[in-house]
Design a protein around this motif. Structure first.
Motif, mmCIF file in Angstrom:
data_model
loop_
_atom_site.group_PDB
_atom_site.id
_atom_site.type_symbol
_atom_site.label_atom_id
_atom_site.label_comp_id
_atom_site.label_asym_id
_atom_site.label_seq_id
_atom_site.Cartn_x
_atom_site.Cartn_y
_atom_site.Cartn_z
ATOM 1 N N LEU A 266 0.976 -1.286 -0.084
ATOM 2 C CA LEU A 266 0.000 0.249 -0.114
ATOM 3 C C LEU A 266 0.930 1.220 -0.071
ATOM 4 C CD1 LEU A 266 -2.801 -1.165 2.479
ATOM 5 C CD2 LEU A 266 -3.110 -0.642 0.179
ATOM 6 N N GLU A 267 2.159 1.238 0.209
ATOM 7 C CA GLU A 267 2.883 2.343 0.349
ATOM 8 C C GLU A 267 3.692 2.518 -0.696
ATOM 9 O OE1 GLU A 267 5.158 1.354 4.046
ATOM 10 O OE2 GLU A 267 3.320 1.798 5.286
ATOM 11 N N VAL A 268 3.560 1.540 -1.777
ATOM 12 C CA VAL A 268 4.573 1.644 -2.855
ATOM 13 C C VAL A 268 3.625 1.730 -4.232
ATOM 14 C CG1 VAL A 268 6.166 0.335 -4.424
ATOM 15 C CG2 VAL A 268 6.236 0.183 -2.015
ATOM 16 N N ILE B 146 -2.814 -13.915 -3.469
ATOM 17 C CA ILE B 146 -3.557 -12.666 -2.827
ATOM 18 C C ILE B 146 -2.555 -11.341 -2.821
ATOM 19 C CG2 ILE B 146 -2.381 -13.071 -0.508
ATOM 20 C CD1 ILE B 146 -4.928 -11.907 0.773
ATOM 21 N N LEU B 147 -1.299 -11.546 -3.035
ATOM 22 C CA LEU B 147 -0.414 -10.653 -3.259
ATOM 23 C C LEU B 147 -0.302 -10.046 -4.763
ATOM 24 C CD1 LEU B 147 2.725 -11.136 -0.891
ATOM 25 C CD2 LEU B 147 0.966 -9.989 -0.549
ATOM 26 N N GLY B 148 -0.371 -10.832 -5.815
ATOM 27 C CA GLY B 148 -0.605 -10.652 -7.031
ATOM 28 C C GLY B 148 -1.919 -9.820 -7.209
ATOM 29 N N ILE B 149 -2.929 -10.349 -6.639
ATOM 30 C CA ILE B 149 -4.251 -9.817 -6.680
ATOM 31 C C ILE B 149 -4.247 -8.200 -6.286
ATOM 32 C CG2 ILE B 149 -6.508 -9.603 -5.825
ATOM 33 C CD1 ILE B 149 -6.340 -12.787 -6.050
ATOM 34 N N MET B 150 -3.241 -8.094 -5.183
ATOM 35 C CA MET B 150 -3.415 -6.776 -4.546
ATOM 36 C C MET B 150 -2.419 -5.924 -5.570
ATOM 37 S SD MET B 150 -3.826 -4.816 -1.840
ATOM 38 C CE MET B 150 -4.642 -3.637 -2.581
ATOM 39 N N ALA B 151 -1.402 -6.154 -6.209
ATOM 40 C CA ALA B 151 -0.568 -5.656 -7.384
ATOM 41 C C ALA B 151 -1.650 -5.070 -8.429
ATOM 42 C CB ALA B 151 0.705 -6.371 -7.629
ATOM 43 N N HIS B 152 -2.240 -6.112 -8.671
ATOM 44 C CA HIS B 152 -3.196 -5.747 -10.018
ATOM 45 C C HIS B 152 -4.020 -4.610 -9.439
ATOM 46 C CE1 HIS B 152 -5.840 -6.515 -13.378
ATOM 47 N NE2 HIS B 152 -6.951 -6.587 -12.380
#
Length: 295
Positions: A153-155, A171-177
């Motif tokens: 969230l900070e990048v 989940i992290l890839g989804i967040m990146a998307h």
């Protein structure tokens, strides 16, 4: 924590789609041994786990249980982990209902809401992630996943190529998307994770992204990435650091987690060997996550 990690099975609950007789083992143990026990028991046929304040509840179909193998695992960690076990036989249970009962949505700060498909949406959150976990790591309940998302969230991810190594549920890839990444690649060593990750990508409108299977050396991602996400474990991170360095472009970001707070110095020292400099660190429940930049 994604699943290059041999200890990365289920931080919350995985319950099979069936109604059958199961043995229940309520295991009280020291916190650092919880995931080790989950991994060891999964190797001998246990397929359902629920982390508790005391340790972990482990379940196995009655017909699959082998007492000698189970006792060998318990004896191995009995003293170091201060293990106490309460055994029981469960009546026939609808595991789907049990899973829904125990899987709670989570919030990462005031921006991210992670829920299963059977939970109500919360439009007041800027980002909503749908995760229906099977036997995959990374529901957001585990501290390392929470910490990684907090760092994300900070990048600024906009227009970035992102690589999720040991992706677990995805989940992290989804967040990146959702943070605007232009390109996302993800892979894991476990077939459960690949299947589950692709289902979760579909749930989040990412049908064009398919999770690969293998380690980073086996998958051999091509090109350079502005962001690499690796939530695995200490030993794997140390072993693969040189590979990460070859994939992150100059000025790019490397997010690392899956290790304890007391391991930060070792991880940082190894990263420094390959021109990574720590920007920030976060800790939660003795777990740690680092954000590094390649100079």
């Amino acid at each position: 924590m994604a699943n290059d990690n041999p200890f990365a099975f289920t931080p919350g609950v995985f319950l099979p789609n069936a109604i059958m007789h199961y043995l229940e083992f309520k295991i009280s143990c020291k916190e650092p041994f919880r995931e080790i026990l989950i991994a060891e028991l999964a190797e001998i046929g246990f397929d359902s786990f629920l982390e508790t304040d005391q340790g972990v509840d482990a379940y196995i179909e009655e017909s699959q249980f082998e007492r000698d193998s189970y006792q060998e695992v318990i004896d191995k960690y009995q003293v170091a982990a201060s293990i106490v076990v309460e055994e029981g036989l469960m009546d026939k249970v609808n595991w789907n209902e049990e899973w829904e009962k125990h899987y709670d949505p989570i919030m990462v700060g005031e921006k991210v809401y992670v829920r299963a498909s059977f939970h109500d949406a919360k439009p007041e959150f800027e980002y909503e992630i749908l995760i229906n976990p099977k036997m995959s790591f990374g529901t957001g309940h585990h501290a390392t996943t929470y910490l990684m998302i907090s760092h994300q969230l900070e990048v600024d991810h906009r227009a970035c190529r992102v690589l999720d190594i040991g992706a677990g549920t995805g989940i992290l890839g989804i967040m990146a998307h959702k943070l605007g990444a232009a390109h996302v690649e993800a892979f894991d060593i476990d077939e459960w994770c690949v299947e589950n990750g692709n289902e979760n990508f579909d749930l989040n409108g990412m049908q064009e992204i398919r999770m690969g299977k293998g380690t980073v050396r086996e998958v051999k991602p091509q090109g350079e990435f502005e962001i690499i996400l690796a939530n695995i474990n200490k030993n794997v991170l140390l072993d693969e650091m040189e590979v990460y360095a070859s994939l992150v472009k100059k000025g790019g970001k490397l997010f690392l987690s899956g290790f304890y707070e007391h391991d930060i110095a070792d991880i940082e020292a190894k990263a420094n060997e390959f021109s990574f400099v720590k920007e920030s660190q976060k800790t939660k429940d003795n777990w740690a996550a680092l954000l590094l930049t390649k100079k």
